[in-house]
Design an enzyme around this catalytic site. Structure first.
Site, mmCIF file in Angstrom:
data_model
loop_
_atom_site.group_PDB
_atom_site.id
_atom_site.type_symbol
_atom_site.label_atom_id
_atom_site.label_comp_id
_atom_site.label_asym_id
_atom_site.label_seq_id
_atom_site.Cartn_x
_atom_site.Cartn_y
_atom_site.Cartn_z
ATOM 1 N N HIS A 54 0.838 -1.206 0.000
ATOM 2 C CA HIS A 54 0.000 0.000 0.000
ATOM 3 C C HIS A 54 0.869 1.251 0.000
ATOM 4 O O HIS A 54 1.921 1.278 0.636
ATOM 5 C CB HIS A 54 -0.946 0.018 1.203
ATOM 6 C CG HIS A 54 -0.274 0.049 2.548
ATOM 7 N ND1 HIS A 54 0.054 1.212 3.198
ATOM 8 C CD2 HIS A 54 0.142 -0.953 3.364
ATOM 9 C CE1 HIS A 54 0.625 0.930 4.364
ATOM 10 N NE2 HIS A 54 0.702 -0.381 4.487
ATOM 11 N N ASP A 80 -0.670 4.262 0.734
ATOM 12 C CA ASP A 80 -1.235 5.239 1.665
ATOM 13 C C ASP A 80 -0.491 5.152 2.997
ATOM 14 O O ASP A 80 0.086 4.119 3.342
ATOM 15 C CB ASP A 80 -2.746 5.041 1.849
ATOM 16 C CG ASP A 80 -3.129 3.670 2.393
ATOM 17 O OD1 ASP A 80 -2.434 2.685 2.053
ATOM 18 O OD2 ASP A 80 -4.107 3.576 3.160
ATOM 19 N N ASP A 86 6.549 1.824 6.612
ATOM 20 C CA ASP A 86 5.184 1.279 6.429
ATOM 21 C C ASP A 86 4.467 2.058 5.351
ATOM 22 O O ASP A 86 3.773 3.004 5.655
ATOM 23 C CB ASP A 86 4.441 1.350 7.758
ATOM 24 C CG ASP A 86 3.064 0.728 7.692
ATOM 25 O OD1 ASP A 86 2.768 0.019 6.717
ATOM 26 O OD2 ASP A 86 2.266 0.971 8.616
ATOM 27 N N GLU A 125 -5.132 0.885 2.759
ATOM 28 C CA GLU A 125 -4.805 -0.118 3.765
ATOM 29 C C GLU A 125 -4.904 0.485 5.149
ATOM 30 O O GLU A 125 -5.354 -0.152 6.088
ATOM 31 C CB GLU A 125 -3.399 -0.673 3.535
ATOM 32 C CG GLU A 125 -3.164 -2.037 4.202
ATOM 33 C CD GLU A 125 -2.744 -1.940 5.646
ATOM 34 O OE1 GLU A 125 -2.830 -2.954 6.359
ATOM 35 O OE2 GLU A 125 -2.317 -0.861 6.097
ATOM 36 N N GLU A 181 4.661 -5.747 4.084
ATOM 37 C CA GLU A 181 4.464 -5.014 5.346
ATOM 38 C C GLU A 181 5.706 -5.146 6.234
ATOM 39 O O GLU A 181 6.431 -6.134 6.143
ATOM 40 C CB GLU A 181 3.249 -5.589 6.095
ATOM 41 C CG GLU A 181 1.910 -5.262 5.470
ATOM 42 C CD GLU A 181 1.482 -3.811 5.682
ATOM 43 O OE1 GLU A 181 2.186 -3.052 6.377
ATOM 44 O OE2 GLU A 181 0.438 -3.439 5.114
ATOM 45 N N HIS A 210 4.085 4.457 12.201
ATOM 46 C CA HIS A 210 2.991 5.283 12.733
ATOM 47 C C HIS A 210 3.483 6.277 13.796
ATOM 48 O O HIS A 210 2.678 6.929 14.451
ATOM 49 C CB HIS A 210 1.856 4.419 13.318
ATOM 50 C CG HIS A 210 1.146 3.585 12.289
ATOM 51 N ND1 HIS A 210 -0.182 3.214 12.401
ATOM 52 C CD2 HIS A 210 1.561 3.039 11.129
ATOM 53 C CE1 HIS A 210 -0.535 2.476 11.359
ATOM 54 N NE2 HIS A 210 0.515 2.352 10.574
HETATM 55 ZN ZN ZN Z 1 1.332 -1.068 6.360
#
Ligand code: ZN
Length: 408
Positions: A74, A76, A107, A142, A171, A360
């Site tokens: 992904h 995003d 990520d 995602e 991932e 994150h």
């Molecule tokens: Zn991810």
């Protein structure tokens, strides 16, 4: 644009696209250009559904025959949070101290960059044609609701007769060092609400009312104290966690009519969604007083538990990781869910990417040396996958023939 085999340059260009979910941010446009110049046929797909954001996705393929290896990922990213708190701005892709900073570095724009670089290098070395088919399935949905992304991409591909033999999902699977872990399955996730109904009344006259709170607390205690299982070969024990207790009582002199508690269960392969629902219901029934009005509601879930069975592809990735990083990855099923939960319905999926330690977070980053090492791993995996598939004789269809047993 010339095909790029430099994962660091690709990762920096991707990070500079502010593709905070569900925005495309230029990331898929950039990928499309790189993949087209490497010889891929690229399709951009927009999916939508009422009350959800329209999301852009990408499917790229080169080659027509089998076997068919697909890389999934992904573009995003989650929002950067407080931009001023970052040592280097979240979308500037600055390099400092041997690390690339930016939202999505780990990520998972970094891993996408590694795969694009690896695939380009592989194709250059193979006259621009894979010994089979090589694809990328990239979503922009995602980190969001995951409604207009991989689920619809897979369905779209199936409707066109596209079949995948093996998926590699990029991932961030490693905990501390590149090579320490890959994912071979994921736990399932189930959300539920426990509801106890009583009878509303004045707090000074409890004998005329029926307070639902003591019963709710008793049932919660029961559900928290009794393990759901003791784990399985590849999974930790399943776990029920209460996330909220709600009575919603704005006054001080009222016994409420109803009390609710919400919970989430992360469950292993000893359960299915239905068997878990039955188990929780049974435990509540056994623990509740006779006549108590107790009910359970479960939210719809698309996160089933799954495990990728061992096999040649898993061995191939493990061996390659050992060769490049010098360490044997643990075969993990921990952590949250990923799009592998959808892909597993179409083909076996193995997950291996970068290190998840900073994902994150403020100052998400990845070591440049890890980008180079992951590119080398992906490159060898592609090479060996096609080499192996084209030298190994196909397995006989009925593996039980001659044993006297019926095929199961
Ligand atoms: Zn991810």
């Amino acid at each position: 644009m010339t095909p790029s085999t430099d994962p660091i340059a690709i990762a920096r260009a991707l990070i500079r696209c502010p593709s905070v979910t569900p925005a495309e941010g230029g990331a898929l446009q950039l990928l499309a250009g790189l993949l087209e110049s490497a010889g891929f046929k690229v399709e951009r797909l927009r999916f939508s559904q009422p009350r959800t954001a329209t999301v852009e996705n990408l499917y790229a393929r080169i080659g027509e025959g089998s076997p068919h290896l697909v890389f999934a990922g992904h573009t995003d990213v989650v929002p950067p949070g407080e931009s001023d708190a970052w040592t280097h701005p979240p979308f500037s892709a600055e390099i400092a101290g041997g690390e690339l900073y930016g939202r999505g570095a780990a990520d998972m724009k970094g891993a996408i960059a590694c795969f694009v670089a690896a695939a380009s290098a592989y194709l250059t070395a193979h006259d621009g044609k894979p010994d089979g088919s090589l694809s990328l399935l990239i979503t922009g949905d995602e980190e969001g609701t995951a409604i207009n992304g991989t689920v619809k991409l897979l369905k779209w591909a199936a409707e066109r007769g596209i079949r995948f033999d093996q998926c590699l999902l990029g991932e961030p699977t490693n905990a501390e060092r590149l090579g320490d872990a890959m994912k071979i399955g994921r736990r399932g996730s189930l959300n539920g609400t426990l509801i106890v109904r009583g009878k509303q009344g004045h707090v000074a006259y409890p004998q005329l009312a029926e307070n639902p709170i003591p019963m709710l607390v008793a049932l919660m205690t029961r559900l928290m104290s009794e393990p759901l299982d003791h784990g399985s070969e590849h999974f930790d024990p399943s776990h029920l966690e209460f996330t909220s207790v709600d009575v919603g009582n704005p006054t001080v002199n009222l016994i409420p009519a109803e009390a609710r508690a919400r919970f989430n269960i992360r469950y292993n392969d000893r359960h299915s969604r239905d068997s878990l629902k039955r188990l929780v219901k049974m435990r509540c029934r056994n623990a509740a007083d006779q006549g108590a009005r107790v009910s359970l509601e479960f939210a719809p879930s698309n996160s089933d538990v799954f495990l990728t069975a061992s096999g040649p592809f898993l061995d191939l990735v493990v061996d390659t990781v050992v060769e490049i990083t010098g360490q044997r990855p643990s075969l993990s099923t921990s952590g949250g869910t990923s799009d592998a939960r959808f892909i597993k319905n179409y083909c076996p999926v193995v997950e291996f990417g970068l290190i998840g330690r900073t994902i994150h977070q403020i100052d998400e980053r990845v070591a440049l040396s890890d980008l180079m090492a992951l590119t080398a791993i992906y490159r060898l995996v592609i090479d060996r996958y096609f080499a192996k598939a084209n030298t190994t004789a196909p397995l006989p269809a009925a593996t039980h023939s001659g044993s006297g047993e019926a095929p199961s």
